[in-house]
Design a protein around this motif. Sequence first.
Motif, PDB file in Angstrom:
ATOM      1  N   GLU A   1      49.683  23.266  35.978  1.00 59.24           N
ATOM      2  CA  GLU A   1      50.525  24.408  36.363  1.00 59.24           C
ATOM      3  C   GLU A   1      50.311  25.575  35.407  1.00 59.24           C
ATOM      4  O   GLU A   1      50.198  26.724  35.832  1.00 59.24           O
ATOM      5  CB  GLU A   1      51.992  23.987  36.381  1.00 59.24           C
ATOM      6  N   ASN A   2      50.250  25.284  34.121  1.00 64.02           N
ATOM      7  CA  ASN A   2      50.026  26.329  33.129  1.00 64.02           C
ATOM      8  C   ASN A   2      48.654  26.972  33.301  1.00 64.02           C
ATOM      9  O   ASN A   2      48.512  28.201  33.228  1.00 64.02           O
ATOM     10  CB  ASN A   2      50.161  25.750  31.716  1.00 64.02           C
ATOM     11  N   ALA A   3      47.638  26.147  33.545  1.00 59.90           N
ATOM     12  CA  ALA A   3      46.285  26.671  33.737  1.00 59.90           C
ATOM     13  C   ALA A   3      46.211  27.559  34.973  1.00 59.90           C
ATOM     14  O   ALA A   3      45.604  28.641  34.947  1.00 59.90           O
ATOM     15  CB  ALA A   3      45.292  25.509  33.863  1.00 59.90           C
ATOM     16  N   MET A   4      46.829  27.119  36.063  1.00 54.87           N
ATOM     17  CA  MET A   4      46.816  27.906  37.293  1.00 54.87           C
ATOM     18  C   MET A   4      47.528  29.240  37.097  1.00 54.87           C
ATOM     19  O   MET A   4      47.117  30.274  37.635  1.00 54.87           O
ATOM     20  CB  MET A   4      47.463  27.122  38.434  1.00 54.87           C
ATOM     21  N   MET A   5      48.603  29.231  36.325  1.00 56.46           N
ATOM     22  CA  MET A   5      49.330  30.465  36.043  1.00 56.46           C
ATOM     23  C   MET A   5      48.455  31.439  35.253  1.00 56.46           C
ATOM     24  O   MET A   5      48.408  32.631  35.545  1.00 56.46           O
ATOM     25  CB  MET A   5      50.603  30.146  35.253  1.00 56.46           C
ATOM     26  N   ARG A   6      47.745  30.912  34.260  1.00 56.67           N
ATOM     27  CA  ARG A   6      46.889  31.756  33.422  1.00 56.67           C
ATOM     28  C   ARG A   6      45.708  32.328  34.207  1.00 56.67           C
ATOM     29  O   ARG A   6      45.184  33.386  33.856  1.00 56.67           O
ATOM     30  CB  ARG A   6      46.369  30.942  32.236  1.00 56.67           C
ATOM     31  N   LEU A   7      45.302  31.640  35.249  1.00 55.93           N
ATOM     32  CA  LEU A   7      44.144  32.084  36.037  1.00 55.93           C
ATOM     33  C   LEU A   7      44.538  32.916  37.252  1.00 55.93           C
ATOM     34  O   LEU A   7      43.674  33.419  37.962  1.00 55.93           O
ATOM     35  CB  LEU A   7      43.346  30.863  36.519  1.00 55.93           C
ATOM     36  N   ARG A   8      45.828  33.074  37.479  1.00 55.08           N
ATOM     37  CA  ARG A   8      46.291  33.650  38.740  1.00 55.08           C
ATOM     38  C   ARG A   8      45.738  35.047  38.995  1.00 55.08           C
ATOM     39  O   ARG A   8      45.307  35.362  40.108  1.00 55.08           O
ATOM     40  CB  ARG A   8      47.813  33.686  38.777  1.00 55.08           C
ATOM     41  N   ARG A   9      45.758  35.908  37.980  1.00 59.02           N
ATOM     42  CA  ARG A   9      45.305  37.283  38.207  1.00 59.02           C
ATOM     43  C   ARG A   9      43.817  37.327  38.558  1.00 59.02           C
ATOM     44  O   ARG A   9      43.393  38.092  39.428  1.00 59.02           O
ATOM     45  CB  ARG A   9      45.586  38.133  36.969  1.00 59.02           C
ATOM     46  N   ALA A  10      43.025  36.486  37.884  1.00 58.25           N
ATOM     47  CA  ALA A  10      41.595  36.446  38.178  1.00 58.25           C
ATOM     48  C   ALA A  10      41.345  35.869  39.574  1.00 58.25           C
ATOM     49  O   ALA A  10      40.538  36.406  40.349  1.00 58.25           O
ATOM     50  CB  ALA A  10      40.874  35.605  37.127  1.00 58.25           C
ATOM     51  N   ARG A  11      42.052  34.773  39.921  1.00 51.00           N
ATOM     52  CA  ARG A  11      41.871  34.143  41.224  1.00 51.00           C
ATOM     53  C   ARG A  11      42.310  35.058  42.366  1.00 51.00           C
ATOM     54  O   ARG A  11      41.746  35.026  43.460  1.00 51.00           O
ATOM     55  CB  ARG A  11      42.650  32.822  41.288  1.00 51.00           C
ATOM     56  N   TRP A  12      43.320  35.872  42.113  1.00 55.20           N
ATOM     57  CA  TRP A  12      43.858  36.782  43.120  1.00 55.20           C
ATOM     58  C   TRP A  12      42.767  37.693  43.685  1.00 55.20           C
ATOM     59  O   TRP A  12      42.753  38.027  44.868  1.00 55.20           O
ATOM     60  CB  TRP A  12      44.976  37.609  42.495  1.00 55.20           C
ATOM     61  N   LEU A  13      41.831  38.104  42.831  1.00 54.59           N
ATOM     62  CA  LEU A  13      40.794  39.056  43.228  1.00 54.59           C
ATOM     63  C   LEU A  13      39.823  38.467  44.251  1.00 54.59           C
ATOM     64  O   LEU A  13      39.164  39.202  44.976  1.00 54.59           O
ATOM     65  CB  LEU A  13      40.008  39.525  41.995  1.00 54.59           C
ATOM     66  N   GLU A  14      39.734  37.135  44.297  1.00 57.59           N
ATOM     67  CA  GLU A  14      38.779  36.488  45.203  1.00 57.59           C
ATOM     68  C   GLU A  14      39.475  35.769  46.353  1.00 57.59           C
ATOM     69  O   GLU A  14      38.868  34.997  47.081  1.00 57.59           O
ATOM     70  CB  GLU A  14      37.930  35.479  44.429  1.00 57.59           C
ATOM     71  N   ASN A  15      40.738  36.030  46.516  1.00 57.69           N
ATOM     72  CA  ASN A  15      41.558  35.279  47.468  1.00 57.69           C
ATOM     73  C   ASN A  15      41.371  35.809  48.890  1.00 57.69           C
ATOM     74  O   ASN A  15      42.019  36.761  49.297  1.00 57.69           O
ATOM     75  CB  ASN A  15      43.027  35.392  47.052  1.00 57.69           C
ATOM     76  N   LYS A  16      40.475  35.166  49.644  1.00 50.99           N
ATOM     77  CA  LYS A  16      40.191  35.591  51.012  1.00 50.99           C
ATOM     78  C   LYS A  16      40.184  34.384  51.946  1.00 50.99           C
ATOM     79  O   LYS A  16      39.894  33.258  51.535  1.00 50.99           O
ATOM     80  CB  LYS A  16      38.835  36.301  51.082  1.00 50.99           C
ATOM     81  N   TYR A  17      40.476  34.648  53.210  1.00 53.16           N
ATOM     82  CA  TYR A  17      40.549  33.590  54.212  1.00 53.16           C
ATOM     83  C   TYR A  17      39.215  32.838  54.341  1.00 53.16           C
ATOM     84  O   TYR A  17      39.189  31.623  54.500  1.00 53.16           O
ATOM     85  CB  TYR A  17      40.939  34.195  55.561  1.00 53.16           C
ATOM     86  N   ASP A  18      38.098  33.561  54.278  1.00 52.67           N
ATOM     87  CA  ASP A  18      36.789  32.946  54.489  1.00 52.67           C
ATOM     88  C   ASP A  18      36.083  32.596  53.178  1.00 52.67           C
ATOM     89  O   ASP A  18      34.869  32.416  53.137  1.00 52.67           O
ATOM     90  CB  ASP A  18      35.899  33.866  55.326  1.00 52.67           C
ATOM     91  N   HIS A  19      36.829  32.509  52.091  1.00 43.99           N
ATOM     92  CA  HIS A  19      36.238  32.187  50.802  1.00 43.99           C
ATOM     93  C   HIS A  19      35.676  30.767  50.824  1.00 43.99           C
ATOM     94  O   HIS A  19      36.263  29.844  51.417  1.00 43.99           O
ATOM     95  CB  HIS A  19      37.293  32.318  49.698  1.00 43.99           C
ATOM     96  N   LYS A  20      34.539  30.575  50.171  1.00 48.28           N
ATOM     97  CA  LYS A  20      33.851  29.279  50.155  1.00 48.28           C
ATOM     98  C   LYS A  20      34.733  28.164  49.582  1.00 48.28           C
ATOM     99  O   LYS A  20      34.595  27.000  49.943  1.00 48.28           O
ATOM    100  CB  LYS A  20      32.569  29.396  49.336  1.00 48.28           C
ATOM    101  N   GLY A  21      35.646  28.538  48.697  1.00 45.41           N
ATOM    102  CA  GLY A  21      36.492  27.544  48.052  1.00 45.41           C
ATOM    103  C   GLY A  21      37.314  26.712  49.011  1.00 45.41           C
ATOM    104  O   GLY A  21      37.592  25.533  48.745  1.00 45.41           O
ATOM    105  N   TRP A  22      37.720  27.284  50.149  1.00 45.25           N
ATOM    106  CA  TRP A  22      38.543  26.525  51.103  1.00 45.25           C
ATOM    107  C   TRP A  22      37.764  25.349  51.679  1.00 45.25           C
ATOM    108  O   TRP A  22      38.307  24.254  51.858  1.00 45.25           O
ATOM    109  CB  TRP A  22      39.035  27.436  52.229  1.00 45.25           C
TER     110      TRP A  22
END
Length: 221
Positions: free
Chosen positions: A147-168
């Motif tokens: 949870e702490n790691a995800m919180m620290r990464l949230r701003r960076a992850r936000w920039l790549e947050n798309k419906y068709d992102h490969k991560g899904w």
Amino acid sequence: MNETLTQAQHAEIKLRNLILNMEIAPGERITERDIVGFIGISRTSIRTALFKLASEGLVIHKKSGWIVSPINLEEISQVCIYRKILEVAAIQETTQIVIDKNISKVENLLNSISPTSTHEQLDQIGHDFHIWIAKLSENEFIIQGTENAMMRLRRARWLENKYDHKGWDEHRQIVIALKKGKMQKTISLIENHISRTRQSLLSTLQKKQLSLRAQGAFINI
């Protein structure tokens, strides 16, 4: 009391989105008075919201006021590695009984993604997916660390947050491997997913570095 809480939550959501979208840039100084004028909410509520965002690492409180936390590329790199260790440990500590009992929850979560999903919804789904993996361990320290790691990464992850992102697709492959009881394959998929995510996040932020500096912001390296 409830009204104050509602105002503070509204201010928190508004400010968080402005920071995550980088409409308020990393390193930018903000004052409670400016925010009051911008959002139109009491100073007490603004202060409550700012301290909540400070607990998430998005702002820093100094004697001279508030500063939007700089983006530290080395910290992001290290947190990604830390998260990979935790999620791999979660899989190593779980059992097929625990997986089978909880698998429908994560399948429903991923199935809820659609082209109409908002940025906020995608952000929450991505967060919930990785916390779900951590919870398979039934270990509070692994869960809290993730949870702490995800919180620290949230701003960076936000920039790549798309419906068709490969991560899904990578998330779905992890779920399929878990459902089939292929633990080693699951670990390999998680390691590859987080390593690729780490490189992608750092690349995206490095590309944004010049434009952010031009706005008077800065990124720690």
